[in-house]
Design an enzyme around this catalytic site. Structure first.
Site, PDB file in Angstrom:
ATOM      1  N   CYS A  77       0.303  47.350  -2.340  1.00 44.03           N
ATOM      2  CA  CYS A  77      -0.942  48.084  -2.202  1.00 44.03           C
ATOM      3  C   CYS A  77      -0.604  49.522  -1.759  1.00 44.03           C
ATOM      4  O   CYS A  77      -1.459  50.547  -1.713  1.00 44.03           O
ATOM      5  CB  CYS A  77      -1.909  47.719  -1.306  1.00 44.03           C
ATOM      6  SG  CYS A  77      -2.370  45.848  -2.148  1.00 44.03           S
ATOM      7  N   HIS A  87      -7.177  53.174   0.611  1.00 44.86           N
ATOM      8  CA  HIS A  87      -7.102  51.934  -0.106  1.00 44.86           C
ATOM      9  C   HIS A  87      -8.159  50.948   0.081  1.00 44.86           C
ATOM     10  O   HIS A  87      -8.808  50.714   1.175  1.00 44.86           O
ATOM     11  CB  HIS A  87      -5.614  51.181   0.197  1.00 44.86           C
ATOM     12  CG  HIS A  87      -5.507  49.665  -0.408  1.00 44.86           C
ATOM     13  ND1 HIS A  87      -5.799  49.514  -1.668  1.00 44.86           N
ATOM     14  CD2 HIS A  87      -5.213  48.757   0.025  1.00 44.86           C
ATOM     15  CE1 HIS A  87      -5.756  48.242  -2.001  1.00 44.86           C
ATOM     16  NE2 HIS A  87      -5.285  47.686  -0.781  1.00 44.86           N
ATOM     17  N   ASN A 129     -10.201  44.840  -4.800  1.00 47.55           N
ATOM     18  CA  ASN A 129      -9.135  45.432  -4.374  1.00 47.55           C
ATOM     19  C   ASN A 129      -8.058  45.486  -5.551  1.00 47.55           C
ATOM     20  O   ASN A 129      -7.773  44.369  -5.980  1.00 47.55           O
ATOM     21  CB  ASN A 129      -8.444  44.572  -3.353  1.00 47.55           C
ATOM     22  CG  ASN A 129      -7.272  45.003  -2.876  1.00 47.55           C
ATOM     23  OD1 ASN A 129      -6.596  45.639  -3.369  1.00 47.55           O
ATOM     24  ND2 ASN A 129      -6.656  44.459  -1.827  1.00 47.55           N
TER      25      ASN A 129
HETATM   26  O1  UT7 Z   1      -4.514  44.941  -0.149  1.00 45.94           O
HETATM   27  C1  UT7 Z   1      -3.641  44.237   0.490  1.00 45.94           C
HETATM   28  C2  UT7 Z   1      -4.253  43.810   1.889  1.00 45.94           C
HETATM   29  N1  UT7 Z   1      -5.102  42.791   1.787  1.00 45.94           N
HETATM   30  C3  UT7 Z   1      -6.012  42.903   2.635  1.00 45.94           C
HETATM   31  O2  UT7 Z   1      -6.111  44.091   3.513  1.00 45.94           O
HETATM   32  C4  UT7 Z   1      -6.913  41.775   3.185  1.00 45.94           C
HETATM   33  C5  UT7 Z   1      -7.481  41.680   4.538  1.00 45.94           C
HETATM   34  N2  UT7 Z   1      -8.069  40.509   4.772  1.00 45.94           N
HETATM   35  C6  UT7 Z   1      -9.249  40.385   4.524  1.00 45.94           C
HETATM   36  O3  UT7 Z   1      -9.848  41.277   3.971  1.00 45.94           O
HETATM   37  C7  UT7 Z   1     -10.145  39.257   5.133  1.00 45.94           C
HETATM   38  O4  UT7 Z   1      -9.361  38.686   6.069  1.00 45.94           O
HETATM   39  C8  UT7 Z   1     -10.588  38.200   3.910  1.00 45.94           C
HETATM   40  C9  UT7 Z   1     -11.629  38.495   3.073  1.00 45.94           C
HETATM   41  C10 UT7 Z   1      -9.361  37.640   3.258  1.00 45.94           C
HETATM   42  C11 UT7 Z   1     -10.857  36.825   4.706  1.00 45.94           C
HETATM   43  O5  UT7 Z   1     -12.172  37.165   5.541  1.00 45.94           O
HETATM   44  P1  UT7 Z   1     -12.113  36.551   7.026  1.00 45.94           P
HETATM   45  O6  UT7 Z   1     -13.344  37.225   7.567  1.00 45.94           O
HETATM   46  O7  UT7 Z   1     -10.920  36.858   7.453  1.00 45.94           O
HETATM   47  O8  UT7 Z   1     -12.417  35.218   6.666  1.00 45.94           O
HETATM   48  P2  UT7 Z   1     -11.499  33.875   7.331  1.00 45.94           P
HETATM   49  O9  UT7 Z   1     -10.134  33.860   6.426  1.00 45.94           O
HETATM   50  O10 UT7 Z   1     -11.250  34.125   8.522  1.00 45.94           O
HETATM   51  O11 UT7 Z   1     -12.598  32.646   6.779  1.00 45.94           O
HETATM   52  C12 UT7 Z   1     -13.757  32.441   7.796  1.00 45.94           C
HETATM   53  C13 UT7 Z   1     -14.491  31.298   6.964  1.00 45.94           C
HETATM   54  C14 UT7 Z   1     -13.562  30.082   6.734  1.00 45.94           C
HETATM   55  O12 UT7 Z   1     -14.485  28.893   6.913  1.00 45.94           O
HETATM   56  P3  UT7 Z   1     -14.533  28.189   8.230  1.00 45.94           P
HETATM   57  O13 UT7 Z   1     -13.003  27.916   8.233  1.00 45.94           O
HETATM   58  O14 UT7 Z   1     -14.693  29.029   9.315  1.00 45.94           O
HETATM   59  O15 UT7 Z   1     -15.192  26.974   7.988  1.00 45.94           O
HETATM   60  C15 UT7 Z   1     -13.137  30.050   5.055  1.00 45.94           C
HETATM   61  O16 UT7 Z   1     -12.943  28.879   4.769  1.00 45.94           O
HETATM   62  O17 UT7 Z   1     -14.890  31.739   5.543  1.00 45.94           O
HETATM   63  C16 UT7 Z   1     -14.318  30.499   4.427  1.00 45.94           C
HETATM   64  N3  UT7 Z   1     -14.163  31.503   3.415  1.00 45.94           N
HETATM   65  C17 UT7 Z   1     -15.120  31.634   2.313  1.00 45.94           C
HETATM   66  N4  UT7 Z   1     -16.251  31.158   2.332  1.00 45.94           N
HETATM   67  C18 UT7 Z   1     -17.247  31.746   1.267  1.00 45.94           C
HETATM   68  C19 UT7 Z   1     -13.014  31.900   2.911  1.00 45.94           C
HETATM   69  N5  UT7 Z   1     -13.185  32.535   1.723  1.00 45.94           N
HETATM   70  C20 UT7 Z   1     -14.280  32.435   1.462  1.00 45.94           C
HETATM   71  C21 UT7 Z   1     -15.213  32.539   0.095  1.00 45.94           C
HETATM   72  N6  UT7 Z   1     -16.363  32.129   0.130  1.00 45.94           N
HETATM   73  N7  UT7 Z   1     -14.543  33.219  -0.963  1.00 45.94           N
END
Ligand code: UT7
Length: 317
Positions: free
Chosen positions: A110, A244, A274
């Protein structure tokens, strides 16, 4: 001598997939995706390849820069999602444009748009080139596990291109690599050697979201601060921040930490998701075509991602 941007172009495949569309296949919701990532829809390839998207964006950048294909001295392209390891996407674009100049791909995930500009700057400094086409093109939908809801809601497909010509508008820059595959990894296919002993890993994006998030915010703030200092300007003199487009919350966190007026940060993640190496040139093209960037405006670009890698630069328009 470095360069100035004289043309921009971008292209996304026609199919737009909304969050509600995704919720039909996986356990997610429009509300979660909008709140946690900031995406409302993304464009997804049906028949198009990364090279197809790159070619369309390239043509538009040449047209916008009033430049003939025969005047190109180099094509540099970045992708992590091209169909072929060889020929490189840049080589396919060269063939289809009917160009005769050298063409090469760069892999910095990226962050690649910044790495490409820095590479191009070296050719301009050595007076080896007068016109360079720089393209980020991604078919991320090819390398996502569509059953992994933490990945497939984030990314989208698209391409963005800029045409560079001789100038002194690339003012300062910084590249970083913090090598390692623990946080983000996109494995290639394993091959079929009967002698290879390693475990098969699915050839999709593997990403530790929260660790990537922390890396992204820290890297972006540090890199932008350093390139502003190196350029000898103040944060208030930056007219446009073009980050980005990975997650709207990453951009919001950077807004709070940097002393740049928040309205100068641009974003279009809600419409494209993204698009990795394509996200910055797509956003530049949108702003350019909307007439929102004026001559002599100061732009700060910043990217981060797999590698791990990050980079930033200051450009005068
Ligand atoms: O371009 C390359 C670089 N990439 C990035 O910069 C990505 C950086 N990271 C992010 O953007 C975020 O960390 C994500 C969008 C990938 C994830 O968001 P988050 O706020 O960090 O969520 P999380 O992984 O901590 O998950 C929180 C909850 C979980 O459920 P529990 O365990 O709390 O019950 C996940 O299972 O959200 C759940 N979850 C979802 N729920 C509904 C994860 N994905 C989804 C989804 N829909 N699509």
């Amino acid at each position: 001598m470095t360069f100035k941007i004289i043309g921009t172009g971008s292209y996304v495949p026609p199919l737009a997939v909304t969050n509600d569309d995704l919720a039909k296949y996986i356990d997610t919701s429009d509300e979660w995706i909008v709140q946690r990532v900031g995406v409302k829809k993304r464009h997804i390839c049906t028949t198009e390849t990364a090279a197809d998207l790159a070619y369309e964006a390239a043509k538009l950048a040449l047209e916008n820069g009033n430049t003939r294909v025969e005047d190109l001295d180099m094509i540099i392209c970045a992708t992590v999602s091209g169909e072929d390891i060889s020929p490189a996407v840049s080589c396919s674009v060269q063939e289809r444009l009917g160009a005769t100049c050298p063409a090469m791909d760069i892999n910095a995930a990226c962050s690649a748009f910044i790495f490409m500009l820095e590479t191009a700057a070296g050719y301009f400094a050595r007076k080896k080139v007068k016109k360079v086409l720089v393209i980020g093109a991604e078919r991320m939908s090819r390398i996502m596990d569509w059953s992994d809801r933490s990945i497939c809601v984030i990314f989208g497909d698209g391409a963005g291109a800029v045409l560079l010509s001789e100038g002194d508008n690339y003012i300062s820059s910084k590249l970083n690599t913090q090598g390692g595959d623990d946080v983000i990894k996109i494995p290639n296919f394993m091959g079929s050697s009967p002698f290879y002993k390693n475990e098969q890993i699915k050839p999709y994006i593997h990403m530790k979201g929260q660790e990537t998030f922390k890396f992204a915010v820290n890297a972006m703030c540090k890199d932008i601060t350093e390139v502003i200092e190196e350029a000898g300007i103040t944060p208030e003199e930056v007219d446009h921040v073009i980050p980005h487009q990975a997650n709207i919350r990453i951009i919001d966190a950077a807004k709070k930490r940097l002393n740049i007026p928040p309205e100068r940060f641009h974003s279009n993640i809600e419409s494209y998701g993204n698009t990795s190496a394509a996200s910055i040139p797509i956003l530049i093209d949108e702003l350019n075509r909307a007439g929102r960037i004026k001559k002599d405006d100061i732009l700060a670009l910043a990217a981060f991602g797999g590698g791990l890698s990050s980079g930033a630069c200051i450009l005068r328009w």
